[in-house]
Design a protein around this motif. Structure first.
Motif, mmCIF file in Angstrom:
data_model
loop_
_atom_site.group_PDB
_atom_site.id
_atom_site.type_symbol
_atom_site.label_atom_id
_atom_site.label_comp_id
_atom_site.label_asym_id
_atom_site.label_seq_id
_atom_site.Cartn_x
_atom_site.Cartn_y
_atom_site.Cartn_z
ATOM 1 N N ALA A 1 -7.196 1.715 5.501
ATOM 2 C CA ALA A 1 -6.084 2.957 5.626
ATOM 3 C C ALA A 1 -7.154 4.118 5.544
ATOM 4 O O ALA A 1 -6.789 5.086 6.342
ATOM 5 C CB ALA A 1 -4.928 2.919 4.510
ATOM 6 N N LEU B 1 -3.630 -2.841 9.077
ATOM 7 C CA LEU B 1 -2.742 -2.326 8.548
ATOM 8 C C LEU B 1 -1.368 -2.512 8.982
ATOM 9 O O LEU B 1 -0.195 -2.637 8.387
ATOM 10 C CB LEU B 1 -2.791 -0.794 8.780
ATOM 11 C CG LEU B 1 -4.152 -0.366 7.987
ATOM 12 C CD1 LEU B 1 -4.467 1.094 8.263
ATOM 13 C CD2 LEU B 1 -4.028 -0.626 6.546
ATOM 14 N N ALA C 1 0.843 5.414 0.693
ATOM 15 C CA ALA C 1 0.126 6.669 1.193
ATOM 16 C C ALA C 1 0.938 7.962 0.935
ATOM 17 O O ALA C 1 1.949 7.818 1.236
ATOM 18 C CB ALA C 1 -0.458 6.438 2.646
ATOM 19 N N ILE C 2 0.137 8.686 0.452
ATOM 20 C CA ILE C 2 1.070 9.649 -0.071
ATOM 21 C C ILE C 2 0.505 11.159 0.315
ATOM 22 O O ILE C 2 -0.884 11.276 0.274
ATOM 23 C CB ILE C 2 1.288 9.925 -1.714
ATOM 24 C CG1 ILE C 2 2.228 10.920 -1.862
ATOM 25 C CG2 ILE C 2 0.261 9.997 -2.464
ATOM 26 C CD1 ILE C 2 3.242 10.746 -3.370
ATOM 27 N N LYS C 3 0.881 12.040 0.569
ATOM 28 C CA LYS C 3 0.725 13.532 1.002
ATOM 29 C C LYS C 3 1.198 14.578 0.231
ATOM 30 O O LYS C 3 2.485 14.505 -0.044
ATOM 31 C CB LYS C 3 0.615 13.489 2.484
ATOM 32 C CG LYS C 3 -0.595 13.447 3.186
ATOM 33 C CD LYS C 3 -0.144 13.767 4.804
ATOM 34 C CE LYS C 3 -1.446 13.230 5.480
ATOM 35 N NZ LYS C 3 -1.160 13.687 6.869
ATOM 36 N N ILE D 1 -4.269 7.306 -1.448
ATOM 37 C CA ILE D 1 -4.116 5.865 -1.042
ATOM 38 C C ILE D 1 -4.142 5.061 -2.022
ATOM 39 O O ILE D 1 -5.201 4.963 -2.738
ATOM 40 C CB ILE D 1 -4.762 5.669 0.227
ATOM 41 C CG1 ILE D 1 -4.451 6.431 1.557
ATOM 42 C CG2 ILE D 1 -4.778 4.100 0.589
ATOM 43 C CD1 ILE D 1 -5.314 6.265 2.502
ATOM 44 N N LEU E 1 0.860 -1.155 0.081
ATOM 45 C CA LEU E 1 0.003 -0.090 0.088
ATOM 46 C C LEU E 1 1.048 1.190 -0.026
ATOM 47 O O LEU E 1 1.838 1.265 0.705
ATOM 48 C CB LEU E 1 -0.845 0.069 1.221
ATOM 49 C CG LEU E 1 -1.863 0.961 1.332
ATOM 50 C CD1 LEU E 1 -3.267 0.381 2.057
ATOM 51 C CD2 LEU E 1 -1.487 1.977 2.348
ATOM 52 N N LYS F 1 -16.067 15.452 4.754
ATOM 53 C CA LYS F 1 -15.950 14.975 6.150
ATOM 54 C C LYS F 1 -17.193 14.576 6.978
ATOM 55 O O LYS F 1 -17.168 13.937 7.813
ATOM 56 C CB LYS F 1 -15.218 16.268 6.766
ATOM 57 C CG LYS F 1 -14.740 15.873 8.177
ATOM 58 C CD LYS F 1 -13.272 15.013 7.966
ATOM 59 C CE LYS F 1 -13.240 14.313 9.443
ATOM 60 N NZ LYS F 1 -12.804 15.119 10.629
ATOM 61 N N ARG F 2 -18.229 15.298 6.454
ATOM 62 C CA ARG F 2 -19.546 15.143 6.877
ATOM 63 C C ARG F 2 -20.607 15.266 5.858
ATOM 64 O O ARG F 2 -20.469 15.544 4.788
ATOM 65 C CB ARG F 2 -19.771 16.102 8.234
ATOM 66 C CG ARG F 2 -20.071 17.542 7.898
ATOM 67 C CD ARG F 2 -20.321 18.350 8.699
ATOM 68 N NE ARG F 2 -20.114 19.781 7.894
ATOM 69 C CZ ARG F 2 -19.975 21.016 8.498
ATOM 70 N NH1 ARG F 2 -19.469 20.969 9.971
ATOM 71 N NH2 ARG F 2 -19.781 21.924 7.881
ATOM 72 N N GLN G 1 -20.897 4.818 7.146
ATOM 73 C CA GLN G 1 -19.869 5.677 7.983
ATOM 74 C C GLN G 1 -18.987 6.271 7.164
ATOM 75 O O GLN G 1 -18.345 7.370 7.029
ATOM 76 C CB GLN G 1 -19.497 4.994 9.259
ATOM 77 C CG GLN G 1 -20.097 4.626 10.090
ATOM 78 C CD GLN G 1 -19.651 3.911 11.046
ATOM 79 O OE1 GLN G 1 -18.875 4.518 12.152
ATOM 80 N NE2 GLN G 1 -19.779 2.791 11.424
ATOM 81 N N ILE H 1 -12.654 19.034 3.629
ATOM 82 C CA ILE H 1 -11.311 19.569 4.015
ATOM 83 C C ILE H 1 -10.376 19.171 3.080
ATOM 84 O O ILE H 1 -10.594 18.048 2.332
ATOM 85 C CB ILE H 1 -11.210 18.595 5.323
ATOM 86 C CG1 ILE H 1 -11.134 17.234 5.429
ATOM 87 C CG2 ILE H 1 -11.723 19.487 6.652
ATOM 88 C CD1 ILE H 1 -10.571 16.567 6.561
ATOM 89 N N ARG I 1 5.072 5.316 2.877
ATOM 90 C CA ARG I 1 4.368 6.563 3.526
ATOM 91 C C ARG I 1 5.131 7.851 2.787
ATOM 92 O O ARG I 1 6.328 7.867 3.189
ATOM 93 C CB ARG I 1 4.631 6.781 4.923
ATOM 94 C CG ARG I 1 3.294 5.610 5.577
ATOM 95 C CD ARG I 1 3.689 5.837 7.032
ATOM 96 N NE ARG I 1 2.686 4.771 7.572
ATOM 97 C CZ ARG I 1 2.975 3.602 7.880
ATOM 98 N NH1 ARG I 1 4.078 2.852 7.510
ATOM 99 N NH2 ARG I 1 2.165 2.885 8.604
ATOM 100 N N LYS J 1 -9.105 5.194 8.341
ATOM 101 C CA LYS J 1 -8.339 5.958 9.396
ATOM 102 C C LYS J 1 -7.969 7.297 8.997
ATOM 103 O O LYS J 1 -7.743 8.165 9.911
ATOM 104 C CB LYS J 1 -6.979 4.974 9.349
ATOM 105 C CG LYS J 1 -6.844 3.741 10.074
ATOM 106 C CD LYS J 1 -6.223 3.387 11.231
ATOM 107 C CE LYS J 1 -6.314 2.136 11.794
ATOM 108 N NZ LYS J 1 -5.538 2.257 13.140
ATOM 109 N N MET J 2 -7.922 7.409 7.956
ATOM 110 C CA MET J 2 -7.880 8.968 7.518
ATOM 111 C C MET J 2 -8.901 9.697 7.972
ATOM 112 O O MET J 2 -9.084 11.030 8.243
ATOM 113 C CB MET J 2 -7.841 9.245 6.190
ATOM 114 C CG MET J 2 -6.410 8.311 5.513
ATOM 115 S SD MET J 2 -5.125 9.503 5.563
ATOM 116 C CE MET J 2 -5.022 10.723 4.316
ATOM 117 N N HIS K 1 -20.106 8.653 5.058
ATOM 118 C CA HIS K 1 -21.357 8.172 4.686
ATOM 119 C C HIS K 1 -22.404 8.171 5.875
ATOM 120 O O HIS K 1 -21.960 7.638 6.995
ATOM 121 C CB HIS K 1 -21.176 7.057 3.725
ATOM 122 C CG HIS K 1 -22.456 6.408 3.192
ATOM 123 N ND1 HIS K 1 -23.464 5.954 3.966
ATOM 124 C CD2 HIS K 1 -22.790 6.663 1.876
ATOM 125 C CE1 HIS K 1 -24.502 5.666 3.007
ATOM 126 N NE2 HIS K 1 -24.112 5.948 1.863
#
Lengths: 306, 525
Positions: free
Chosen positions: A268, A296, A44-46, A257, A42, A238-239, A190, A251, A303, A271-272, A186
């Protein structure tokens, strides 16, 4: 198209899938110790734009050429459910979808198809999500998803509540299936991620909703899993998901990912959004069915920060 | 004089209007109707009249133009503009072609007018309309009837042809053509158009423009004005050779060749007579206060009763059929929806405004991209027969769309800005807990909340069930019906929209500031 052949192929494949992936993942881990390229389960990148992040992240999974071979047909399934603009994060980021299409062609794909069985009126959703333009600019083909005649009957031998379904023929016919959901809250499940995004490749969603939604979502993963799951976390809802009310629900995470394991990617991504994967019904069930790994800590994760 | 050129000009103009008007109903993408509906509908009599009553704007004065024209030259509208008139001419022509009669326009003969019936219909329809009942116009208006004929009979053919082309291209991996959903076939919406078309074919086959001169209220009104028209068609006594060709060519059956008399109230200005006359004896004559021969005849009351009673009997025969799907595992629910009022589209202000102004032409039904607008039968009561209503089983109103208000020809749906539409409450959400999947099956669902654009329905954790259950907020609900459409319960919905008889303003959803997480380079795993 060689529809019958494909259906036969996928039907056989579907029986073999659970075994193959289960052992397959072990094999990949074993192999990862020797080869640099196939090290990670996996990525994950930012910190970048959606297209640049994908460009970088896919390298750590061995590059696009590992998934798309010369002359193959590819189906990319973003979330295009709603008639809202990209900044609302209810649909997948168009830049990301465009980049994936482009990379598929660079890897030698013969044809790249994109569709979604949208919730809002499909022509408006295709257009206003910005995805139609991004795809066409990249040379891909938008295909309608809101007509029953594109959907073929299949049986799910391992499904508990979902034992039969009608699936879009592109999913059955294409060589490669790339799932590109967007990170969303969701109201009932969720989170809306990779496995939830599969609700856009089947015809009768109402059946899922009234027949134990979480079980149906997990049941479907016993039939067909994508070769690659790319979760767009550039803008995250987010909501008020999965549609959102305004940009106040969004946001800007600037993250992404990607994984071959749809369950791992979903875990993953959950978790975000500060959710425990085991608390999300369909992720837990899919994990228990060994359709993928939601723990995980058992995965090798790359990462990255741009 | 070269009056015989008029016929050709009339044919060209009427064919153009026929095609342009038909396209409003059958051009599938909806771009055409949005761009051109205003300019084409300007000329249509009833749509322009009805919208003028509300807006009194210059943009709705088309009917005045044709009333003035009628006072000058007669019923130019009826042969040049009216799409139903052109349809009748087509039926007439086809009938003669089928009967293999070589000179199709030489078979008519002068008939007495049915003036009492004709003007009674006009008066009754006008009085009903003045009293707020548009049913007379709905049933008889040529534009509305034409619209329904095209929507019901021509549009499905175009949808089918388009989709056939789509399927063919797809065989070659070409997805450039857009498929369109074909309407769900429901026989009850075909009853009236079918009846109308049947009667139209029968009476037009031998009697030409009999409909226009006996039933049509627009024809009656313009006909009455044409009695006083400044110019009238006359026969030159000196040159006329009394061959009778003009009488035989007159599809309005209003030329009496032996008396050299033209009944201007029934003349539809088709100019066939000019063309048929070998001695050029027909001409426009100024009506210098000359007394027009009055040819009033006995009214056939039994015929009038026939029309009234057939209408009512057909209505009485309507029955509602509801298809119900069955699912095996899922337990069906038991509580029927309790709808008290139909839902009229955003922009129609109220059910009352809508019903008084709608002529059931179904242009909005053709144009609606989500197909939520469907014709009704008795949802609005007898006075709202055939008028479109929001059918949330067929679709739901797209939050970002105002197409119906843009195309409505008679201001039954007034133009509405998108922002105003988004807070127009056409109905209110109603939740039936005992029908809901979460409560009956004890599993998650949330389809309603998923679709809601304002979160007037949202999911909240129920600690007892440990499941998320729908909570509704009437104040911010706009009544779009997305929740009802998405609700998967069978056979009844667990969430539905109760129509607002008078539309309300919905409150804006409250926007709370979202807590932004700290910028961090770490991942939560």
């Amino acid at each position: 198209m060689k529809r019958r052949e494909f259906i036969k192929k996928t039907a056989v494949g579907s029986m073999a899938v659970p075994l193959l992936t289960h052992f397959g993942s072990i094999n990949i881990n074993a192999a990862s110790k020797t080869t640099q390229q196939e090290k990670f389960d996996l990525v994950a990148i930012k910190g970048g734009e959606p297209d640049t992040m994908f460009n970088r992240a896919i390298q750590d999974l061995g590059g696009m050429g590992k998934f798309v071979k010369q002359n193959q047909t590819v189906v990319v399934k973003p979330n295009i459910g709603w008639d809202v603009p990209p900044e609302r994060a209810a649909n997948t980021n168009p830049k990301l979808v465009g980049e994936i299409v482009k990379q598929c062609f660079d890897a030698g794909a013969k044809e790249v198809y994109i569709f979604d069985h949208t919730c809002d009126e499909w022509k408006r959703a295709y257009k206003n999500s910005g995805i139609e333009k991004a795809v066409e600019d990249a040379g891909g083909t938008m295909v309608p998803g809101n007509f029953e005649r594109y959907y073929q009957d299949v049986t799910l031998s391992r499904g508990k509540r979902l034992t039969a379904s009608k699936i879009h023929e592109l999913i059955l016919e294409s060589d490669v299936f790339i799932n590109v959901p967007v990170l969303k809250h969701h109201g009932s499940t969720q989170v809306s991620l990779g496995m939830k995004n599969n609700m856009g490749i089947i015809w009768d969603r109402g059946y899922w909703h009234r027949s134990d939604l979480h079980q149906c979502i997990a049941d479907f993963a016993t039939f067909r899993k994508p070769e690659l799951t790319v979760i767009d976390c550039y803008n995250a809802l987010k909501r008020n998901g999965p549609r959102g009310v305004s940009t106040a629900d969004v946001i800007n995470m600037k993250a992404q990912i990607i994984s071959q394991d749809i369950v791992a990617a979903d875990a993953a991504a959950a978790k975000m959004l500060n959710r425990e994967p085991t608390n999300i019904g369909h992720i837990r069930i899919a994990g228990e069915l060994k359709l993928g790994e939601y723990d995980l800590t058992k995965l090798s994760i790359s990462r990255l920060n741009l | 004089m070269t009056l015989n050129k008029f016929r050709r000009l009339r044919i060209v103009i009427s064919a153009a209007f026929f095609v342009l008007t038909s396209l409003l109903f059958i051009e599938l993408s909806g771009n055409y109707v949005r761009t051109f509906s205003d300019s084409i509908l300007f000329f249509q009599f009833i749509p322009s009249l009805v919208s003028f009553i509300h807006t009194t704007s210059i943009a709705a004065t088309g009917f005045i133009v044709f009333m003035i024209v009628a006072l000058l030259f007669g019923r130019i509208y009826c042969s040049s503009i009216c799409p139903l008139g052109f349809t009748i001419d087509l039926i007439n022509r086809a009938a003669y072609k089928l009967a293999r009669i070589k000179k199709p326009n030489r078979l008519f003969s002068y008939k007495k007018p049915w003036n009492k019936l004709r003007y009674s219909i006009l008066i009754v329809a006008t009085l009903l309309f003045a009293g707020g009942l548009s049913i007379g116009i709905v049933l008889l208006d040529p534009f509305g009837n034409f619209g329904r004929l095209v929507t019901k009979f021509a549009r499905p053919i175009f949808v089918a042809l388009n989709n056939l082309a789509v399927i063919t291209l797809e065989q070659f991996d070409n997805f450039n053509l857009t498929p369109y959903a074909s309407d769900v076939f429901d026989i009850q919406f075909f009853i009236y158009p079918l009846l109308f078309l049947g009667l139209l074919v029968i009476i037009s086959y031998k009697r030409g423009r009999f409909y226009c001169n006996t039933v049509c209220p627009v024809g009656a009104l313009l006909g009455w004005l044409s009695n006083y028209s400044f110019y009238k068609i006359a026969v030159d006594d000196n040159s006329c050779i009394e061959c009778g060709l003009c009488e035989k060519s007159c599809k309005a059956e209003c030329i009496n060749a032996s008396d050299k008399y033209v009944d201007m109230s029934r003349c539809v200005s088709c100019f066939n007579c000019f063309d048929s006359c070998n001695s050029n004896s027909l001409y426009f004559e100024r009506r210098y206060g000359k007394k027009v021969m009055s040819k009033a005849t006995e009214t056939n009351t039994s015929r009038r009763n026939f029309f009234a009673s057939t209408g009512l009997m057909t209505l009485a025969l309507f029955r509602k059929i509801r298809a119900q799907n069955k699912v095996l595992v899922y337990t069906e629910n038991t509580i029927p929806e309790n709808r008290e009022s139909p839902i009229s589209p955003p922009g129609s202000l109220s059910v009352d405004h809508f019903v008084t102004n709608c002529t059931a032409c179904t242009l909005c039904v053709s144009a609606c991209p989500t197909k939520v607008l469907q014709p009704s039968i008795f949802e609005y009561g007898i006075e709202g027969l055939l008028m479109p209503h929001m059918n949330n089983r067929a679709g739901y109103c797209n939050y970002e769309c105002t197409v119906c208000s843009e195309v409505c020809p008679n201001e039954a749906i007034l133009p509405i800005e998108l922002e105003a539409k988004k807070s127009t409450q056409i109905g209110r959400v109603e939740f039936v807990k005992d029908n809901c999947v979460v409560f009956t099956q004890k599993t998650e669902c949330g389809a309603c909340a998923e679709h809601c654009p304002t979160k007037a329905v949202r999911m909240v954790l129920d600690p007892e069930l440990n499941l998320r259950v729908p909570i509704t907020d009437n104040k911010i609900c706009v009544g779009c019906g997305a929740c009802e459409y998405a609700c998967p319960t069978i056979p009844y919905k667990a969430i539905y929209i109760k129509g607002n008889i008078v539309h309300q303003i919905a409150e804006k959803p409250v926007e709370e500031e979202l807590q932004m997480p700290e910028e961090t380079d770490d991942f939560p795993f």
